[in-house]
Motif scaffolding. Structure first.
Motif, PDB file in Angstrom:
ATOM      1  N   SER A  61      20.515  23.339  -2.372  1.00 22.16           N
ATOM      2  CA  SER A  61      19.577  21.908  -2.198  1.00 22.16           C
ATOM      3  C   SER A  61      18.849  21.785  -1.186  1.00 22.16           C
ATOM      4  O   SER A  61      17.743  21.107  -1.354  1.00 22.16           O
ATOM      5  CB  SER A  61      20.911  21.022  -2.129  1.00 22.16           C
ATOM      6  N   SER A 105      21.440  12.521  -3.571  1.00 21.09           N
ATOM      7  CA  SER A 105      20.973  12.777  -2.270  1.00 21.09           C
ATOM      8  C   SER A 105      21.342  11.752  -1.456  1.00 21.09           C
ATOM      9  O   SER A 105      21.342  10.491  -1.796  1.00 21.09           O
ATOM     10  CB  SER A 105      19.500  13.337  -2.314  1.00 21.09           C
ATOM     11  N   SER A 115      14.807  23.593  -8.075  1.00 22.51           N
ATOM     12  CA  SER A 115      16.115  24.285  -7.937  1.00 22.51           C
ATOM     13  C   SER A 115      16.288  25.618  -8.649  1.00 22.51           C
ATOM     14  O   SER A 115      16.873  26.398  -8.131  1.00 22.51           O
ATOM     15  CB  SER A 115      17.074  23.136  -8.991  1.00 22.51           C
ATOM     16  N   GLN A 171      20.805  16.143  -8.574  1.00 22.25           N
ATOM     17  CA  GLN A 171      21.257  15.778  -7.373  1.00 22.25           C
ATOM     18  C   GLN A 171      19.991  15.291  -6.419  1.00 22.25           C
ATOM     19  O   GLN A 171      20.419  14.396  -5.483  1.00 22.25           O
ATOM     20  CB  GLN A 171      22.431  16.666  -6.689  1.00 22.25           C
ATOM     21  N   LEU A 172      19.248  16.022  -6.424  1.00 20.34           N
ATOM     22  CA  LEU A 172      18.022  15.658  -5.658  1.00 20.34           C
ATOM     23  C   LEU A 172      17.583  14.196  -5.684  1.00 20.34           C
ATOM     24  O   LEU A 172      17.032  13.575  -4.934  1.00 20.34           O
ATOM     25  CB  LEU A 172      16.830  16.806  -5.730  1.00 20.34           C
ATOM     26  N   THR A 205      22.001  20.841  -9.421  1.00 19.62           N
ATOM     27  CA  THR A 205      21.443  20.862  -8.143  1.00 19.62           C
ATOM     28  C   THR A 205      20.041  19.962  -8.101  1.00 19.62           C
ATOM     29  O   THR A 205      19.625  19.026  -7.334  1.00 19.62           O
ATOM     30  CB  THR A 205      21.000  21.924  -7.757  1.00 19.62           C
TER      31      THR A 205
END
Length: 711
Positions: free
Chosen positions: A345, A389, A328, A384-385, A381
């Motif tokens: 992302s 996701s 990120s 979130q992966l 970010t």
């Protein structure tokens, strides 16, 4: 055999006093206590006897190591191994003195006692008070003591193998270098005097051909790798590795003294807290000591965590977390601030394989980036992966059991259901989980084709309507939705309760008190029958930042005379939202999920209005921001509270202090400290068995709340 005979003679010659037993490392554990060397994930009781047993076990390990060193240092005093043993002896001896001072000043605390005939660690241990609880031994210092005991035990094992397998005679032999030099001198002299050759012709005989040069290079490379391989498994390297671990714990113990000095003034109170009250120096660099500034801004060495006993799943999780954040951060550097919100992302996902291979580089990069330039968007970010996701959520739903209700609705700011779509930016997201349909919950019935488990009948099902309010963590600015979907689906089946997951607004877009007010609105909506029924019992659950909001929500209910929950479960909660140091915050400031930089970022994002440095220590005492600093009159009204935290968590002392205050106010409170688990172990339950056991234990704690209410 000779060493064993000497040890037997020493044992026979010395009287079996308490001091002698301590010196020989044979201290029995106090009755009622547990072994200090616990398996990962097994809870550490808050019993004061266990605290004393841990301190005695650590002292035993130090004294036993000294005893072994005394036996072998005479026969191994020369060579490289001997020199390393000498350095190790100085380190262990220093540790014995530091531990002696710690017990004398922090545990015994008796200025009237005469210590002139009690100058050794073995003499002062019997003086430790065992009838009272030592809060200082239950927090970050306890995790350090456990680490010390483990390092000393491993070092003693290496020293024992050294006495059995190492022969110092091989190191005392002559080196091959003198023979080579003598042979070269003899060859040159003979060529010069006997054969009459010139020095130029003699030297020319030493000039190799190209083929010989190639063969020599290959031979040198092979020799270098062979030497490296032999050194990797040599006794000298094992000594150096374990010496570095012991030396690291000694440094940490010494640096931890400045944290203990701040709380030493509170020892006259009925209970001692590990986290001191906030002061201006916490946020003003001009008032901090040089050592504090250095430690806060320089990454701690990787040796701070002894990974020899670490579960492989936890090591993989740490590497994976660094890979996500490094991907990120690199994506943001490549795209810039303008394109990163739109393409960040996707580029970060592309960079994951690159850093997956170079995970050590990713770890170093992330550590430096978080200290120099922590940023909410970059960290969110990266998280979130892994946590939000599309692929992560789909994988979680495939693993989760099928349940009757698992959908999302919205509640407006007036506490009225707004449907399944967000019609206004202020609408609050709510996810509902239930193993039976809402109609069955309203009617107090169970599906006809299924049988209500006997375990659920013990909490009043199917007639009862228990509700669990779940407040997620994520530093107030993130979340791990995929793991929450899996965990709450399993809990919905195990508990038979309706679980309400509050998807509150994230910082910095949503700050205090808006996030707390959203949780309060949803809670009142539930109490007013927003689910279609009035709950028979309610439990709060919060983890990390969600633990702060769950405790603050309880405070708000008390202040506004709203029905408080029947019980709350707080897992590694952030209860003191200030930057005052504590042993756990200092020792574990390099946590893979919550390093110090993210802790500061979470505070500044959620509650940036604490004012200038002069007002910081006053404004931060808002009990709805820092529930751990609430007045006794508020905490005395708290419902039964269960606390669970890992002993490698920087927020460990938050839970210790909160439990100490609740128990001093005679509020029902339980505390479980889990060895070898870091912050955020709810996230990696499928990777570390100890973390999964802790998750199951959380479910049992919630079940106990519903069962207690029925009783």
């Amino acid at each position: 055999m000779k060493l064993q005979c000497q040890e037997d003679e020493m044992n026979n010659a010395m009287p079996k006093s308490q001091s002698t037993v301590l010196l020989l490392g044979q201290i029995p554990m106090s009755t009622g206590g547990t072994n200090a060397m616990l398996t990962p994930g097994s809870p550490v009781s808050s019993n004061h006897k266990d605290d004393v047993a841990l301190l005695i076990a650590t002292s035993t390990a130090v004294l036993s190591t000294i005893q072994v060193l005394r036996r072998i240092i005479r026969e191994n005093a020369y060579g490289r191994v001997g020199r390393e043993l000498q350095h190790l002896s100085l380190t262990v001896a220093s540790f014995e003195r530091v531990l002696y001072s710690f017990i004398k000043e922090e545990i015994i605390c008796d200025p009237s006692m005469d210590y002139r005939d009690k100058q050794a660690l073995k003499d002062i241990i019997p003086l430790i008070p065992r009838e009272k609880r030592h809060a200082i031994l239950a927090g970050g210092v306890a995790s350090l003591l456990r680490h010390v005991a483990m390092s000393m035990e491993d070092t003693r094992e290496v020293l024992t193998r050294l006495t059995e397998n190492y022969d110092p005679f091989w190191e005392n032999r002559w080196s091959v270098t003198p023979f080579v030099v003598a042979a070269v001198v003899f060859y040159i002299t003979r060529r010069r005097l006997v054969h009459g050759q010139s020095f130029r012709s003699i030297i020319s005989t030493f000039v190799p051909s190209l083929r010989k040069v190639e063969a020599g290079v290959v031979a040198l490379v092979c020799y270098d790798y062979a030497w490296r391989l032999s050194y990797r498994f040599s006794m000298l390297r094992q000594l150096k590795v374990h010496h570095s671990r012991v030396l690291m714990t000694l440094r940490l113990f010494l640096l931890c003294q400045h944290v203990l000095d701040r709380t030493r003034l509170n020892r006259s109170k009925s209970h001692r807290l590990l986290i001191d009250a906030p002061i201006e120096a916490d946020i003003n660099d001009n008032l901090k000591s040089a050592s504090v500034l250095l430690i806060e801004r320089v990454p701690l060495p990787s040796e701070i965590y002894d990974r020899s006993h670490e579960h492989f799943g936890l090591t993989a999780f740490k590497a994976g977390s660094a890979v996500m954040l490094a991907s990120s951060a690199t994506a943001r550097w490549l795209l810039g601030d303008s394109l990163f919100p739109h393409l960040g992302s996707y580029l970060a996902a592309i960079l994951v394989p690159y850093y997956g291979i170079r995970f050590k580089k990713a770890s170093r990069y992330v550590t430096r980036h978080l200290m120099d330039n922590p940023d909410v968007t970059t960290i969110r970010t990266g998280w979130q992966l892994f946590g939000e996701s599309f692929l992560a959520c789909k994988m979680a739903l495939l693993q989760a059991p099928k349940i009757a209700v698992r959908h999302q609705i919205y509640v407006n700011v007036n506490g009225v259901a707004a449907g399944r779509y967000q019609r206004d930016p202020t609408d609050i997201g709510v996810r509902i989980f239930s193993s039976r349909s809402m109609d069955h919950v309203k009617q107090g019935s169970w599906p006809e084709n299924e049988k209500c488990p006997d375990k659920l009948k013990q909490i009043g099902l199917p007639y009862a309507r228990p509700v669990l309010i779940y407040v997620h963590g994520g530093g107030f600015f993130g979340r791990f939705l995929a793991k929450d979907l899996l965990t709450l689906s399993n809990w919905a089946v195990a508990l038979g309760a309706v679980i309400v997951y509050i998807d509150y607004g994230l910082a910095p877009e949503m700050q205090y008190p808006n996030s707390l007010n959203q949780c309060f609105t949803v809670y009142k909506w539930v109490l007013d029958g927003g689910l279609g029924f009035v709950p028979s019992s309610v439990a709060f659950f919060g983890e990390s930042a969600g633990g702060n909001l769950a405790a603050a929500l309880t405070v708000k209910c008390i202040l506004e005379k709203v029905r408080i929950p029947n019980g709350i479960v707080l897992v590694y909660p952030a209860l003191n939202m200030h930057l005052s140091p504590s042993p756990s915050r200092f020792l574990h400031q390099s946590d893979p999920i919550l390093p110090r930089a993210i802790l500061e970022l979470a505070l500044n994002s959620y509650y940036p209005s604490h004012g200038a440095s002069a007002q910081y220590k006053d404004n931060i005492h808002d009990p709805k921001v820092s529930p751990g600093l609430a007045d006794d009159t508020i905490l005395a009204q708290f419902p039964p509270t269960s606390l669970m935290v890992g002993d490698l968590d920087p927020l460990l002392d938050d839970s210790i202090d909160f439990h100490t205050r609740l128990t001093s106010l005679r509020v029902s409170s339980t505390l479980k400290v889990l060895p070898d688990l870091t912050h955020g172990f709810l996230i990696y339950g499928d990777m570390v068995p100890a973390a999964q056991n802790a998750i199951d234990d959380m479910c049992h704690s919630i079940y106990a709340i519903f069962k207690r209410q029925l009783a």
